[in-house]
Design a protein around this motif. Sequence first.
Motif, mmCIF file in Angstrom:
data_model
loop_
_atom_site.group_PDB
_atom_site.id
_atom_site.type_symbol
_atom_site.label_atom_id
_atom_site.label_comp_id
_atom_site.label_asym_id
_atom_site.label_seq_id
_atom_site.Cartn_x
_atom_site.Cartn_y
_atom_site.Cartn_z
ATOM 1 N N GLY A 362 0.828 -1.204 0.000
ATOM 2 C CA GLY A 362 0.000 0.000 0.000
ATOM 3 C C GLY A 362 0.861 1.251 0.000
ATOM 4 N N GLY A 363 0.321 2.323 -0.591
ATOM 5 C CA GLY A 363 1.034 3.596 -0.601
ATOM 6 C C GLY A 363 0.504 4.530 0.483
ATOM 7 N N GLY A 364 1.062 5.733 0.535
ATOM 8 C CA GLY A 364 0.602 6.739 1.498
ATOM 9 C C GLY A 364 -0.631 7.444 0.963
ATOM 10 N N LEU A 365 -1.596 7.713 1.833
ATOM 11 C CA LEU A 365 -2.833 8.379 1.419
ATOM 12 C C LEU A 365 -2.838 9.827 1.894
ATOM 13 C CD1 LEU A 365 -5.406 5.563 2.345
ATOM 14 C CD2 LEU A 365 -4.462 6.100 0.085
ATOM 15 N N GLY A 366 -3.448 10.685 1.068
ATOM 16 C CA GLY A 366 -3.581 12.089 1.448
ATOM 17 C C GLY A 366 -2.214 12.709 1.676
ATOM 18 N N ARG A 367 -2.078 13.414 2.806
ATOM 19 C CA ARG A 367 -0.825 14.133 3.047
ATOM 20 C C ARG A 367 0.358 13.199 3.327
ATOM 21 N NH1 ARG A 367 -2.111 15.986 9.270
ATOM 22 N NH2 ARG A 367 -4.123 16.633 8.463
ATOM 23 N N LEU A 368 0.080 11.891 3.452
ATOM 24 C CA LEU A 368 1.182 10.941 3.668
ATOM 25 C C LEU A 368 1.698 10.347 2.350
ATOM 26 C CD1 LEU A 368 -0.023 9.125 6.918
ATOM 27 C CD2 LEU A 368 1.678 10.953 6.682
ATOM 28 N N GLY A 369 1.096 10.785 1.236
ATOM 29 C CA GLY A 369 1.551 10.327 -0.078
ATOM 30 C C GLY A 369 3.021 10.675 -0.273
ATOM 31 N N GLY A 370 3.823 9.717 -0.753
ATOM 32 C CA GLY A 370 5.249 9.969 -0.978
ATOM 33 C C GLY A 370 6.091 9.945 0.288
ATOM 34 N N LYS A 371 5.463 9.639 1.427
ATOM 35 C CA LYS A 371 6.217 9.617 2.688
ATOM 36 C C LYS A 371 6.260 8.234 3.339
ATOM 37 C CE LYS A 371 5.718 14.432 4.089
ATOM 38 N NZ LYS A 371 4.896 14.993 2.980
ATOM 39 N N ILE A 372 5.165 7.491 3.173
ATOM 40 C CA ILE A 372 5.104 6.184 3.823
ATOM 41 C C ILE A 372 4.715 5.113 2.798
ATOM 42 C CG2 ILE A 372 4.340 7.180 6.038
ATOM 43 C CD1 ILE A 372 1.529 5.935 5.396
ATOM 44 N N PHE A 373 4.948 3.852 3.175
ATOM 45 C CA PHE A 373 4.267 2.757 2.494
ATOM 46 C C PHE A 373 3.604 1.927 3.573
ATOM 47 C CE2 PHE A 373 8.518 0.991 3.300
ATOM 48 C CZ PHE A 373 8.265 -0.333 3.662
ATOM 49 N N ARG A 374 2.662 1.083 3.152
ATOM 50 C CA ARG A 374 1.900 0.319 4.148
ATOM 51 C C ARG A 374 1.922 -1.168 3.796
ATOM 52 N NH1 ARG A 374 -3.699 2.338 3.831
ATOM 53 N NH2 ARG A 374 -3.135 2.497 1.640
ATOM 54 N N ILE A 375 2.136 -1.955 4.837
ATOM 55 C CA ILE A 375 2.079 -3.406 4.682
ATOM 56 C C ILE A 375 0.757 -3.856 5.295
ATOM 57 C CG2 ILE A 375 3.167 -5.610 5.258
ATOM 58 C CD1 ILE A 375 5.809 -3.967 5.688
ATOM 59 N N GLY A 376 -0.114 -4.405 4.451
ATOM 60 C CA GLY A 376 -1.369 -4.932 4.966
ATOM 61 C C GLY A 376 -1.143 -6.355 5.444
ATOM 62 N N HIS A 377 -1.612 -6.656 6.649
ATOM 63 C CA HIS A 377 -1.503 -8.043 7.143
ATOM 64 C C HIS A 377 -2.825 -8.424 7.783
ATOM 65 C CE1 HIS A 377 -0.244 -5.585 10.591
ATOM 66 N NE2 HIS A 377 0.771 -5.161 9.865
ATOM 67 N N LEU A 378 -3.855 -8.421 6.923
ATOM 68 C CA LEU A 378 -5.177 -8.797 7.417
ATOM 69 C C LEU A 378 -5.867 -9.715 6.425
ATOM 70 C CD1 LEU A 378 -7.778 -5.897 7.001
ATOM 71 C CD2 LEU A 378 -5.601 -5.947 5.829
ATOM 72 N N GLY A 379 -6.804 -10.454 6.978
ATOM 73 C CA GLY A 379 -7.577 -11.339 6.123
ATOM 74 C C GLY A 379 -6.928 -12.703 5.990
ATOM 75 N N ASP A 380 -6.961 -13.218 4.761
ATOM 76 C CA ASP A 380 -6.496 -14.585 4.507
ATOM 77 C C ASP A 380 -4.982 -14.605 4.368
ATOM 78 O OD1 ASP A 380 -6.886 -17.342 3.972
ATOM 79 O OD2 ASP A 380 -6.606 -16.965 1.841
ATOM 80 N N LEU A 381 -4.285 -14.776 5.487
ATOM 81 C CA LEU A 381 -2.834 -14.613 5.496
ATOM 82 C C LEU A 381 -2.211 -15.563 6.518
ATOM 83 C CD1 LEU A 381 -0.997 -12.376 4.150
ATOM 84 C CD2 LEU A 381 -0.979 -11.268 6.376
ATOM 85 N N ASN A 382 -1.061 -16.137 6.140
ATOM 86 C CA ASN A 382 -0.318 -16.945 7.111
ATOM 87 C C ASN A 382 1.141 -16.504 7.144
ATOM 88 O OD1 ASN A 382 0.811 -18.039 4.829
ATOM 89 N ND2 ASN A 382 -0.195 -20.019 5.005
ATOM 90 N N GLU A 383 1.949 -17.216 7.922
ATOM 91 C CA GLU A 383 3.337 -16.805 8.146
ATOM 92 C C GLU A 383 4.154 -16.730 6.850
ATOM 93 O OE1 GLU A 383 1.569 -18.816 9.973
ATOM 94 O OE2 GLU A 383 1.832 -18.306 12.072
ATOM 95 N N PRO A 384 4.150 -17.783 6.022
ATOM 96 C CA PRO A 384 4.978 -17.687 4.802
ATOM 97 C C PRO A 384 4.541 -16.559 3.869
ATOM 98 C CG PRO A 384 4.165 -19.935 5.115
ATOM 99 C CD PRO A 384 3.559 -19.115 6.187
ATOM 100 N N MET A 385 3.240 -16.285 3.808
ATOM 101 C CA MET A 385 2.791 -15.178 2.948
ATOM 102 C C MET A 385 3.348 -13.861 3.470
ATOM 103 S SD MET A 385 -1.138 -16.452 2.577
ATOM 104 C CE MET A 385 -1.848 -15.288 1.417
ATOM 105 N N LEU A 386 3.297 -13.678 4.788
ATOM 106 C CA LEU A 386 3.818 -12.434 5.359
ATOM 107 C C LEU A 386 5.332 -12.356 5.169
ATOM 108 C CD1 LEU A 386 3.260 -9.859 7.085
ATOM 109 C CD2 LEU A 386 4.024 -11.218 9.036
#
Length: 418
Positions: A362-386
């Motif tokens: 994921g990228g930064g939204l709104g004023r955080l654009g170009g400053k952060i990235f986001r790692i989503g770790h929700l839903g159908d996920l296990n250790e090797p996927m992460l």
Amino acid sequence: MPKPSMSNPLGSKSSGSASSGSRAAGSGVARARGRHFFANPGPTNIPDSVLRAMDRNSIDFNDPEFVEVYDAAFHGVKRVLQTEQHLFMYNASGHGAWEASLTNLLSPGDVILVLESGYFSEEWASMARGHGLEVRVVEADWRRGVDIGEVGKALAADGARAIKAVCVVHNETATGMMLPLPAIRAAIDAAGHPALLLVDTISSLGSLEFRMDAWGVDCVVGGSQKGLMLPTGMSFTGVSDKALAAHRQAKLHRFYFDWTMMANRVQKSFIGTIPVNIFYGLRESIRLLDDEGLDNVVDRHARLAEATRRAVQVWAGNDGPRLFCLSPERYSNSVTAVLMPEGFNPDSLRKTVRDRFNVSLGGGLGRLGGKIFRIGHLGDLNEPMLLGALAAVEMGMRIEGVPHARGGVEAAMAFLAE
Ligand SMILES: *Cc1c(COP(=O)(O)O)cnc(C)c1O
């Protein structure tokens, strides 16, 4: 009138990157081979069994076979919300459920109190202004979130009881921060204030602990494409008895999302054609949640989130990327926002990780654009996927020459193997 910023809140902010990554002759984007690793905080991975459940021809939504599926899914969502009160569902993304919550409960000129958390609290507030509501904001640093004492003060100062609703984003997807709902409920009660409590759980439901009835939430906004592991396009609101009573007095314009009209339909809670395929998927995703057990689902998210944070905390060495959220007790267990070092572009890192390793971040939204990235770790996920996603980020930092300390993935592995 939607603002341009609302048109694609979750889309990539690195404009033009979709085609600039192409290495193939002719049209189309060249992708690294192998499975596409989706590490966005929404939408999320759709389990194979959910995809299989949706893969079917149309069926009349009054067909007894479908009514059974509908009922199972409807009651399943109430179980996930942990409510015995009311539920209304919509053919709409989460924004539709936001709109339903505001227009069904409020009247022109009403005052609402919005707890600032980040991009999503701002957007909900701007929608409220667009509907003619007066918005008061409990301001906050996006890296720490509101001081609950300030919420109590704002309510205590409202002697005229003008504030009709308190709006909270439970899990601010844009910053990786979760707000403590029981403490917010307690602050409203301590002020003896009658305002309704409206909560957006779009990126927490089915991932983080949430209890609508026990926590005294009057209106819950939820969506299909995050913790419920479904395609985008269906959203819903859990509604308390108190909120339903307020709805009867509320005068904002509404039609498609009107709860009274919905309640009078034979097939309750929908106006228009019911998205039957989504319901087959929803019944299956609820079955997956029930099978694992909601408490175990919450524990799994906590474990994967902690592993992610341990990786980032190692990378932060050598002035590398660091956790955006500065309040450990508010760390989100469904998404981690990572602040890039000054002078390094997160979107260029995301592009490298996508082009080379087929991993979407994921990228930064709104004023955080170009400053952060986001790692989503929700839903159908296990250790090797992460771990795959974390390893791709670590490799991406080497390729891009982003300063960091090595060994983040190692730290995540050590934690997960404990
Ligand atoms: C994703 C998200 C939304 C927006 O939902 P859409 O389905 O994109 O309309 C709103 N609030 C939060 C907290 C979210 O994570």
